[in-house]
Design a protein around this motif. Structure first.
Motif, short mmCIF file in Angstrom:
data_model
loop_
_atom_site.label_atom_id
_atom_site.label_comp_id
_atom_site.label_asym_id
_atom_site.label_seq_id
_atom_site.Cartn_x
_atom_site.Cartn_y
_atom_site.Cartn_z
N VAL A 58 42.61 38.20 33.76
CA VAL A 58 42.79 38.85 32.46
C VAL A 58 42.01 40.17 32.38
N PRO A 59 40.70 40.21 32.76
CA PRO A 59 40.00 41.50 32.74
C PRO A 59 40.69 42.57 33.59
N SER A 60 41.24 42.16 34.72
CA SER A 60 41.92 43.13 35.59
C SER A 60 43.15 43.71 34.91
N ASN A 61 43.91 42.87 34.22
CA ASN A 61 45.12 43.38 33.58
C ASN A 61 44.83 44.20 32.33
N ALA A 93 32.64 33.15 51.02
CA ALA A 93 32.32 34.41 50.35
C ALA A 93 33.46 35.41 50.46
N LEU A 94 34.04 35.55 51.68
CA LEU A 94 35.12 36.53 51.86
C LEU A 94 36.39 36.09 51.14
N ARG A 95 36.67 34.80 51.13
CA ARG A 95 37.85 34.33 50.40
C ARG A 95 37.66 34.53 48.89
N PHE A 96 36.44 34.32 48.40
CA PHE A 96 36.15 34.56 46.98
C PHE A 96 36.36 36.04 46.65
N LEU A 97 35.84 36.94 47.49
CA LEU A 97 35.98 38.38 47.25
C LEU A 97 37.43 38.82 47.34
N LEU A 98 38.22 38.18 48.20
CA LEU A 98 39.64 38.52 48.29
C LEU A 98 40.34 38.21 46.97
N GLY A 99 39.97 37.10 46.34
CA GLY A 99 40.54 36.76 45.04
C GLY A 99 40.14 37.77 43.96
N VAL A 100 38.88 38.21 43.98
CA VAL A 100 38.42 39.23 43.03
C VAL A 100 39.21 40.52 43.22
N ALA A 101 39.37 40.93 44.48
CA ALA A 101 40.07 42.20 44.77
C ALA A 101 41.52 42.16 44.33
N GLU A 102 42.17 41.02 44.53
CA GLU A 102 43.61 40.94 44.26
C GLU A 102 43.94 40.55 42.83
N ALA A 103 42.95 40.13 42.05
CA ALA A 103 43.20 39.68 40.69
C ALA A 103 43.98 40.71 39.89
N GLY A 104 45.01 40.26 39.22
CA GLY A 104 45.81 41.14 38.37
C GLY A 104 47.05 41.70 39.04
N PHE A 105 47.22 41.47 40.34
CA PHE A 105 48.35 42.10 41.03
C PHE A 105 49.70 41.60 40.51
N THR A 106 49.93 40.29 40.56
CA THR A 106 51.24 39.77 40.17
C THR A 106 51.57 40.05 38.70
N PRO A 107 50.69 39.72 37.72
CA PRO A 107 51.03 40.07 36.34
C PRO A 107 51.08 41.58 36.11
N GLY A 108 50.32 42.34 36.91
CA GLY A 108 50.40 43.79 36.80
C GLY A 108 51.77 44.31 37.19
#
Length: 430
Positions: A78-81, A118-133
């Protein structure tokens, strides 16, 4: 009278021509982005064929690492979008892609469970908002009569990515020892960095709104804007908090949770399921592509049917039911051949449900309500991407087989089918 009909037909033909031009500009980049996104989420299943042994992951720790991406993705969705709404879809989608590409490639250098988490967590942070965007971007560019097909082409990226990912990933795994890196490390690097390139292309070639599109003529911009502004919505929701509290939004989030949990559980664990039948890594890559080939074909045919009938909610329920039936077949029949038939049927239902599903929220969400509402639906729904792999890993470790996990996934898909009936009643009451 005849003259008026001819003018109307000419206007309709011209509108269709303009939206074809829009589609050819927007869809190739968005499909390429989603294909790479899905590969970067799920290629960990192929990496696991050798990586788990190299860095000491058990089935349960692998399941946690595979799923934790979706936890962070949901937390920042939500913050990303909201940021996307403020800074513009083009810039924000490009930012998402560039950062996730860099993090995905960096996963090559994990050395144990904690760095993997840690890297999988950061990947989720980086990609957050892509699909709804992207969904929000499509609402700005396609009215409802074109949006279902556009969304289905976009959502076809999931089976297409899996179709490509199997043979590609198994081939990359053979690059063993080049520059001192294992094949699974090259897998993350080669499949991660293209996202950075696509992000730069999005900045260069796309526009936030039709009014800003210099690649359309003035007449073409006017046609697109008029078509979108003329679209009627069912009790439109414009405000963020109103969207988040709307029961239709809450039900849609639950529906997506159900079919997403099945999608990612199968997608991430399929290579290991096939390995349990004694297949080589190369054979796994080729065989894993078959269910997704049927998924690609079904997604396009089913979206065409939905465009013709307009019965989106009914078809969404049918797609989820088909997915559940397929998973049940794979539980009952444990041979490789019949198991693959069941998984193919399951993925026909699951991938078709994706395209149909995302054509429903824009019927009532607009403006900031659309940005926040679409993100909320996807964030709750995508939690299925966390629980699916973790549940499969836990049940596999507890029972020694994949059957219990696949049966649980079938149950979630049936829950989604039941929730569509509740959605139908809620839509009628508004």
């Amino acid at each position: 009278m005849s003259s008026a009909v001819d003018v109307s037909l000419q206007a309709a033909d011209r509108e269709a021509e303009v939206f074809r031009k829009v589609a050819f500009r927007v869809l190739p980049l968005m499909v390429a982005a989603f294909v790479i996104s899905y590969i970067d989420r799920t290629n960990v299943g192929f990496a696991a064929l050798n990586m788990n042994r190299d860095i000491g992951l058990t089935e349960l720790t692998f399941g946690w690492g595979a799923g934790i991406l979706f936890f962070s993705y949901c937390a920042f969705e939500v913050p990303s979008n909201i940021a996307l709404y403020r800074f513009g879809a083009r810039r924000w989608i490009a930012r998402i892609m560039i950062t996730w590409g860099l993090v995905a490639a960096a996963t090559a250098f994990v050395v144990g469970p904690y760095s993997f988490y840690a890297l999988r967590f950061l990947l989720g942070v980086a990609e957050a908002g892509f699909t709804p965007g992207v969904m929000y971007f499509f609402v700005a560019w396609f009215p409802a009569r074109y949006r279902t097909r556009a969304l289905s082409v976009f959502q076809m990226s999931v089976p297409l990515a899996s179709l490509v990912s199997g043979p590609l990933s198994s081939a990359i795994l053979q690059i063993e020892g080049v520059w001192g890196l294992a094949g699974w490390q090259w897998l993350f690097i080669i499949e991660g960095l293209p996202a950075v390139v696509i992000g730069l292309l999005v900045l260069r070639y796309l526009s936030d709104t039709p009014q800003q599109a210099t690649w359309l003529s003035e007449e073409e911009r006017e046609i697109v804007v008029k078509a979108i502004e003329a679209e009627k919505r069912e009790r439109p929701v414009h405000r963020l908090w109103s969207a988040l509290a709307d029961r239709r939004v809450l039900i849609l989030a639950g529906i997506q949770f159900g079919f997403t949990i099945g999608s990612y559980a199968v997608g991430i664990w399929l290579p290991l399921i096939l390995k349990s039948h004694g297949l080589s890594n190369t054979a796994i890559g080729l065989v894993a592509a078959l269910p997704y080939l049927f998924g690609c074909i079904a997604t396009m045919l089913w979206s065409w049917l939905v465009d013709k009938t307009g019965r989106r909610i009914l078809n969404l329920a049918l797609a989820c039911t088909v997915g559940a039936i397929g998973l049940c077949i794979s539980v009952v029949f444990q041979s490789l051949e019949l198991g693959l038939v069941g998984l193919s049927i399951a993925l026909v239902g699951i991938t078709s449900a994706r395209g149909i599903f995302w054509s429903i929220p824009p019927r009532f969400l607009t403006g900031l309500g659309a940005a926040g509402g679409l993100a909320f639906i996807n964030s709750i729904g995508t939690l299925g991407g966390f629980f699916g792999p973790v549940t499969m890993g836990w049940l596999k470790q507890a029972t020694g087989s994949f059957q219990a996990g696949l049966g649980a996934m079938a149950g979630f898909l049936l829950l989604s089918a039941l929730l569509t009936q509740l959605l139908q009643m809620s839509m009628r009451q508004e």
